[in-house]
Design an enzyme around this catalytic site. Sequence first.
Site, PDB file in Angstrom:
ATOM      1  N   LYS A  16       0.815  -1.230   0.000  1.00  0.00           N
ATOM      2  CA  LYS A  16       0.000   0.000   0.000  1.00  0.00           C
ATOM      3  C   LYS A  16       0.848   1.280   0.000  1.00  0.00           C
ATOM      4  O   LYS A  16       0.475   2.262  -0.638  1.00  0.00           O
ATOM      5  CB  LYS A  16      -0.945   0.016   1.203  1.00  0.00           C
ATOM      6  CG  LYS A  16      -2.073  -0.991   1.093  1.00  0.00           C
ATOM      7  CD  LYS A  16      -3.046  -0.849   2.247  1.00  0.00           C
ATOM      8  CE  LYS A  16      -4.002  -2.021   2.294  1.00  0.00           C
ATOM      9  NZ  LYS A  16      -4.968  -1.900   3.387  1.00  0.00           N
ATOM     10  N   ASP A  25     -10.074   2.426   2.873  1.00  0.00           N
ATOM     11  CA  ASP A  25     -10.141   1.664   4.133  1.00  0.00           C
ATOM     12  C   ASP A  25     -10.901   2.421   5.221  1.00  0.00           C
ATOM     13  O   ASP A  25     -11.742   1.850   5.924  1.00  0.00           O
ATOM     14  CB  ASP A  25      -8.722   1.352   4.640  1.00  0.00           C
ATOM     15  CG  ASP A  25      -8.038   0.285   3.808  1.00  0.00           C
ATOM     16  OD1 ASP A  25      -8.738  -0.580   3.246  1.00  0.00           O
ATOM     17  OD2 ASP A  25      -6.798   0.318   3.713  1.00  0.00           O
ATOM     18  N   THR A  34       4.680   0.640  20.929  1.00  0.00           N
ATOM     19  CA  THR A  34       5.752   1.639  20.848  1.00  0.00           C
ATOM     20  C   THR A  34       5.075   3.006  20.928  1.00  0.00           C
ATOM     21  O   THR A  34       4.552   3.525  19.935  1.00  0.00           O
ATOM     22  CB  THR A  34       6.507   1.504  19.505  1.00  0.00           C
ATOM     23  OG1 THR A  34       6.735   0.119  19.259  1.00  0.00           O
ATOM     24  CG2 THR A  34       7.818   2.256  19.521  1.00  0.00           C
TER      25      THR A  34
HETATM   26  P1  ATR Z   1      -0.276  -2.705   9.503  1.00  0.00           P
HETATM   27  O1  ATR Z   1       0.048  -2.111   8.179  1.00  0.00           O
HETATM   28  O2  ATR Z   1      -1.147  -3.928   9.461  1.00  0.00           O
HETATM   29  O3  ATR Z   1      -0.793  -1.700  10.487  1.00  0.00           O
HETATM   30  P2  ATR Z   1       2.345  -2.569  10.705  1.00  0.00           P
HETATM   31  O4  ATR Z   1       2.603  -1.254  10.043  1.00  0.00           O
HETATM   32  O5  ATR Z   1       3.414  -3.585  10.779  1.00  0.00           O
HETATM   33  O6  ATR Z   1       1.117  -3.307  10.041  1.00  0.00           O
HETATM   34  O7  ATR Z   1       1.824  -2.243  12.179  1.00  0.00           O
HETATM   35  C1  ATR Z   1       1.450  -3.243  13.060  1.00  0.00           C
HETATM   36  C2  ATR Z   1       0.840  -2.601  14.306  1.00  0.00           C
HETATM   37  O8  ATR Z   1       0.414  -3.625  15.204  1.00  0.00           O
HETATM   38  C3  ATR Z   1       1.802  -1.735  15.095  1.00  0.00           C
HETATM   39  O9  ATR Z   1       1.081  -0.699  15.717  1.00  0.00           O
HETATM   40  C4  ATR Z   1       2.369  -2.732  16.121  1.00  0.00           C
HETATM   41  O10 ATR Z   1       2.897  -2.124  17.276  1.00  0.00           O
HETATM   42  P3  ATR Z   1       4.416  -1.559  17.277  1.00  0.00           P
HETATM   43  O11 ATR Z   1       4.403  -0.294  16.478  1.00  0.00           O
HETATM   44  O12 ATR Z   1       4.742  -1.334  18.699  1.00  0.00           O
HETATM   45  O13 ATR Z   1       5.242  -2.649  16.646  1.00  0.00           O
HETATM   46  C5  ATR Z   1       1.102  -3.482  16.450  1.00  0.00           C
HETATM   47  N1  ATR Z   1       1.341  -4.826  16.990  1.00  0.00           N
HETATM   48  C6  ATR Z   1       1.789  -5.912  16.349  1.00  0.00           C
HETATM   49  N2  ATR Z   1       1.808  -6.987  17.169  1.00  0.00           N
HETATM   50  C7  ATR Z   1       1.340  -6.564  18.363  1.00  0.00           C
HETATM   51  C8  ATR Z   1       1.103  -7.220  19.627  1.00  0.00           C
HETATM   52  N3  ATR Z   1       1.352  -8.511  19.787  1.00  0.00           N
HETATM   53  N4  ATR Z   1       0.608  -6.465  20.626  1.00  0.00           N
HETATM   54  C9  ATR Z   1       0.349  -5.154  20.460  1.00  0.00           C
HETATM   55  N5  ATR Z   1       0.545  -4.483  19.294  1.00  0.00           N
HETATM   56  C10 ATR Z   1       1.030  -5.189  18.260  1.00  0.00           C
END
Ligand code: ATR
Length: 282
Positions: free
Chosen positions: A75, A111, A161
């Site tokens: 994307k 979306d 984060t």
């Molecule tokens: P997407 O495009 O699907 O949003 P991404 O850009 O990789 O994918 O983002 C994933 C999101 O899910 C992030 O906000 C991530 O948190 P971090 O920024 O701290 O990495 C969050 N995320 C993924 N696994 C997680 C978990 N087990 N618990 C809480 N947050 C999670």
Amino acid sequence: MSDLFDFRRRLDNYAVMGNPVAHSKSPRIHSLFAEQTGEPVHYEAIQVDPGGFPQAVGNFDASGGKGLNITVPFKQEAWALVNERSERAERAGAVNTIKFGDATLYGDNTDGIGLVNDLLNNRLVIKGKRVLLMGAGGAARGVLAPLLEQQPAQLVIANRTAEKARELADAFHDLGKIEGCGYAALEDKQFDLVINATAASLQGELPPLPDNLLADGAVCYDMMYGAEPTPFMRWAFEQDATTVLDGLGMLVEQAAESFYIWRGVRPETKTVIEQLRREMAS
Ligand code: ATR
């Protein structure tokens, strides 16, 4: 035989590109839209290798393709590739819909409006509500502008984060009351609508949410979906959320908005969502 051949040739070609994409429900959704509206649409799923995205889009365009949906992980690359963007795509930093013009590659992002339309179809009000959005990745970013347009009383982004949540809030603060924080900062706060835009459900995990997060009458929405409730949906049931929804409605709504961009015809979505539910259950 020749009639069938002529008919196939008259269909306009569309596709979803992603990786992985084999299990995408988009071809099924768009074929149901085509059936319902009588629009001559043929829609397929195309798996694209990392590094091969611009070439794949160019090939599809050259073969006479009319438009594309773009899914994970392309994307952002699609956003960079197009030469015209809608306001909401510009803001999202991500494109999930491309329309081929004579000299243009138009990019949009449906979306966020998909999420908002699904919430509104379920008779849920966003205006004046306290909204918590979990996650600060691409999925969260894509829905922020349409959510803020609905004028919630406040929008809090919580992320593992915390810094990423704060940065995202800063980037959208001109559109409404928005702040970013980590999960620990949610203690003693309450929300009317909690939306899960993290990838946690994919890993069978749940973000660390405090008890008493849900206000009376709260709605919980997971942008993921599957045959079984996600960990966040199970948490929401345990916390006595009044309404718990998965992201299947959002998926169909964003598809309907893409279909409208391409064809100028808006498909009816309720029966398509019901049909997909039946198919997923069987
Ligand atoms: P997407 O495009 O699907 O949003 P991404 O850009 O990789 O994918 O983002 C994933 C999101 O899910 C992030 O906000 C991530 O948190 P971090 O920024 O701290 O990495 C969050 N995320 C993924 N696994 C997680 C978990 N087990 N618990 C809480 N947050 C999670």
